[in-house]
Motif scaffolding. Structure first.
Motif, PDB file in Angstrom:
ATOM      1  N   ASP A  90      30.753  18.563  24.225  1.00  0.00           N
ATOM      2  CA  ASP A  90      29.556  17.897  24.838  1.00  0.00           C
ATOM      3  C   ASP A  90      29.739  17.936  26.656  1.00  0.00           C
ATOM      4  O   ASP A  90      29.387  17.277  27.279  1.00  0.00           O
ATOM      5  N   HIS A  91      31.035  18.626  27.042  1.00  0.00           N
ATOM      6  CA  HIS A  91      31.429  18.494  28.221  1.00  0.00           C
ATOM      7  C   HIS A  91      30.432  19.815  29.249  1.00  0.00           C
ATOM      8  O   HIS A  91      30.394  19.950  30.194  1.00  0.00           O
ATOM      9  N   GLY A  92      29.761  20.813  28.071  1.00  0.00           N
ATOM     10  CA  GLY A  92      28.863  21.552  28.799  1.00  0.00           C
ATOM     11  C   GLY A  92      28.950  22.904  28.712  1.00  0.00           C
ATOM     12  O   GLY A  92      28.553  23.600  29.528  1.00  0.00           O
ATOM     13  N   SER A  95      25.744  24.655  27.689  1.00  0.00           N
ATOM     14  CA  SER A  95      24.767  24.760  28.652  1.00  0.00           C
ATOM     15  C   SER A  95      25.332  25.486  29.891  1.00  0.00           C
ATOM     16  O   SER A  95      24.334  26.247  30.496  1.00  0.00           O
ATOM     17  N   LEU A  96      26.599  25.684  30.258  1.00  0.00           N
ATOM     18  CA  LEU A  96      26.860  26.566  31.382  1.00  0.00           C
ATOM     19  C   LEU A  96      26.626  28.103  31.084  1.00  0.00           C
ATOM     20  O   LEU A  96      26.314  28.697  31.875  1.00  0.00           O
ATOM     21  N   LYS A  99      23.169  28.544  31.418  1.00  0.00           N
ATOM     22  CA  LYS A  99      22.916  28.761  32.782  1.00  0.00           C
ATOM     23  C   LYS A  99      23.185  30.057  33.616  1.00  0.00           C
ATOM     24  O   LYS A  99      22.302  30.480  34.461  1.00  0.00           O
ATOM     25  N   ALA A 159      33.972  17.552  32.022  1.00  0.00           N
ATOM     26  CA  ALA A 159      32.722  16.833  32.519  1.00  0.00           C
ATOM     27  C   ALA A 159      33.122  15.674  33.560  1.00  0.00           C
ATOM     28  O   ALA A 159      34.189  15.122  33.391  1.00  0.00           O
ATOM     29  N   ASN A 187      32.374  20.190  35.577  1.00  0.00           N
ATOM     30  CA  ASN A 187      30.730  20.029  35.040  1.00  0.00           C
ATOM     31  C   ASN A 187      30.140  18.697  35.432  1.00  0.00           C
ATOM     32  O   ASN A 187      30.601  17.669  35.326  1.00  0.00           O
ATOM     33  N   LYS A 188      28.728  18.766  35.431  1.00  0.00           N
ATOM     34  CA  LYS A 188      27.853  17.644  35.562  1.00  0.00           C
ATOM     35  C   LYS A 188      27.866  16.652  36.830  1.00  0.00           C
ATOM     36  O   LYS A 188      27.935  15.835  36.753  1.00  0.00           O
ATOM     37  N   SER A 223      27.029  22.149  38.191  1.00  0.00           N
ATOM     38  CA  SER A 223      26.270  21.609  37.287  1.00  0.00           C
ATOM     39  C   SER A 223      25.518  22.244  36.608  1.00  0.00           C
ATOM     40  O   SER A 223      24.606  23.143  37.030  1.00  0.00           O
ATOM     41  N   ALA A 224      25.737  22.667  35.144  1.00  0.00           N
ATOM     42  CA  ALA A 224      25.016  23.496  34.456  1.00  0.00           C
ATOM     43  C   ALA A 224      23.563  23.036  34.237  1.00  0.00           C
ATOM     44  O   ALA A 224      22.594  23.921  33.759  1.00  0.00           O
ATOM     45  N   LYS A 225      23.143  21.886  34.770  1.00  0.00           N
ATOM     46  CA  LYS A 225      21.754  21.471  34.608  1.00  0.00           C
ATOM     47  C   LYS A 225      20.943  21.973  35.957  1.00  0.00           C
ATOM     48  O   LYS A 225      19.898  22.583  35.832  1.00  0.00           O
TER      49      LYS A 225
END
Ligand code: GDP
Ligand code: MG
Length: 370
Positions: A90-92, A95-96, A99, A159, A187-188, A223-225
């Motif tokens: 869940d640290h991304g 997502s990374l 992205k 994260a 991240n995040k 930020s992967a977001k």
């Protein structure tokens, strides 16, 4: 000698089979002339007879050089780095990866790609970077267990709102054990409670001192977001790769590492590979662990059919007789005959190994039986 039987060894060292059997008997090992010798047995025998031997396991990683290959150093060229992303759940990581792919991979062909490819390549300032898309830890550990190294650089994702966690430490240890350089992606950082300095001090405490604190570890805030910092991360990867001077020779037969494999309807066994060296072409005769075949189709990381793959390129290979294991090495040879012969040797070696495991009875065990 490779997969050497007792009588073959005797012939090679100009001794009788009886002499060989006698020495092994003296060590408590009962063998017959057709049994295969273990590596340690060969070493003892060689010592006893005063001869030098070089043992080759047919399953050992093959460094095949064809007469058609140009292998001189002058043919070495820069190759893209291969990256694995690891970190706590869940640290991304996903997502990374998504992205990076989304921002940098060329538009996918209309019509849709159905083929899953477990790795992809992006371009940044004209330089390519290959990312392995498989669940980090397992794939990494599995491949390392097989002695195969697919990764040049590891990205450790932490994260910024959660900090160092057990799997972060695990990931750091894996990378360290593999002696692979790492880059830490915090991240995040878009989150209101993000605290990059906390992450830095936690890692500094563990011995991973950030460069901007006078250490040697590159930390990049991302930020992967929102996509913030992704370019920075890619640039850091390219700089690290330049320091490593990664090179390969596209002018030789391919050597690739399997990172994923499956059996697919209509296609049969398929293997996702990353090329370690050389160029893989449609039509090549390849051996891969116990299996072999002729490359029928190659798909690139976009699932598009291509004629060849070069160093560090990821792709899917169709044409093997059986599904290989992740971590196995695929090597292209000159002919169908060559790969068949080697595959047969490998199969025979494995069969004998299994047999000798189940039938070899030591004197100790006999003693118990009598
Ligand atoms: P993985 O388990 O390491 O692969 O983590 P995921 O990529 O699945 O991400 C876990 C969760 O964190 C998901 O809900 C993501 O949407 C979220 N997430 C990932 N990266 C970021 C980020 O940079 N910012 C924010 N705000 N959320 C993120
Ligand atoms: Mg994930």
């Amino acid at each position: 000698p490779e997969d050497c039987r007792v009588y073959e060894f005797a012939e090679k060292v100009n001794r009788t089979t009886g002499e060989v059997i006698k020495i092994l008997f003296g060590l408590g090992k009962m063998v017959t002339k057709n049994d295969f010798l273990e590596k340690d047995e060969i070493e003892i025998l060689a010592d006893e007879f005063g001869v030098e031997v070089e043992t080759i396991n047919p399953l050992d990683e093959l460094d095949y050089v064809s007469i058609y290959d140009a292998v001189e150093d002058e043919y070495l060229e820069e190759r893209p780095p291969v990256i694995t992303i690891m970190g706590h759940v869940d640290h991304g990581k996903t997502s990374l990866l998504d992205k990076i792919r989304e921002s940098k991979v060329a538009e996918r062909e209309a019509g849709g790609i159905t083929q899953h490819v477990g790795a992809y390549q992006v371009e940044k300032d004209g330089k390519k970077i290959t990312f392995i898309d498989t669940p980090g830890h397992e794939a990494f550990t599995e491949m390392r267990a097989r002695g195969a190294q697919a990764t040049d650089i590891v990205i450790i994702v932490v994260a910024a709102d959660d900090g160092v966690k057990p799997q972060t430490v695990e990931a750091l240890n894996h990378a360290k054990a593999a002696d692979v350089p790492m880059i830490i992606a915090i991240n995040k950082i878009d989150k209101p409670d993000a605290n990059p300095d906390m992450v830095k001090s936690q890692l500094a405490e563990l011995g991973y001192m950030p460069v901007d604190w006078g250490g040697e570890y590159e930390f990049v805030e991302v930020s992967a977001k929102s996509g913030q910092g992704i370019d920075d991360l890619l640039e850091t990867i390219i700089l690290q790769a330049e320091i490593m001077e990664l090179k390969a020779n596209p002018n030789r037969r391919a050597k690739a590492i399997v990172i994923e494999s499956s059996l697919e309807k209509g296609r049969g066994p398929v293997a996702t590979v990353i090329l370690k060296n050389g160029t893989l072409r449609v039509g090549d005769n390849v051996i891969c662990g116990r299996t072999f075949g002729r490359v029928r189709t190659i798909l690139n990381d976009l699932g598009k059919q291509v004629k060849e793959l070069g160093p560090s390129d990821p792709g899917v290979v169709v044409g093997l007789g059986e599904v290989p294991d992740a971590g196995e090495i695929m090597v292209a040879m000159d002919s169908d005959k060559q790969v068949r012969e080697l595959a047969q040797k490998r199969a025979e070696y494995l069969r004998q190994k299994e047999l000798s495991k189940s039938t070899k009875v030591t004197l100790d065990e006999l003693g118990n039986l009598i």
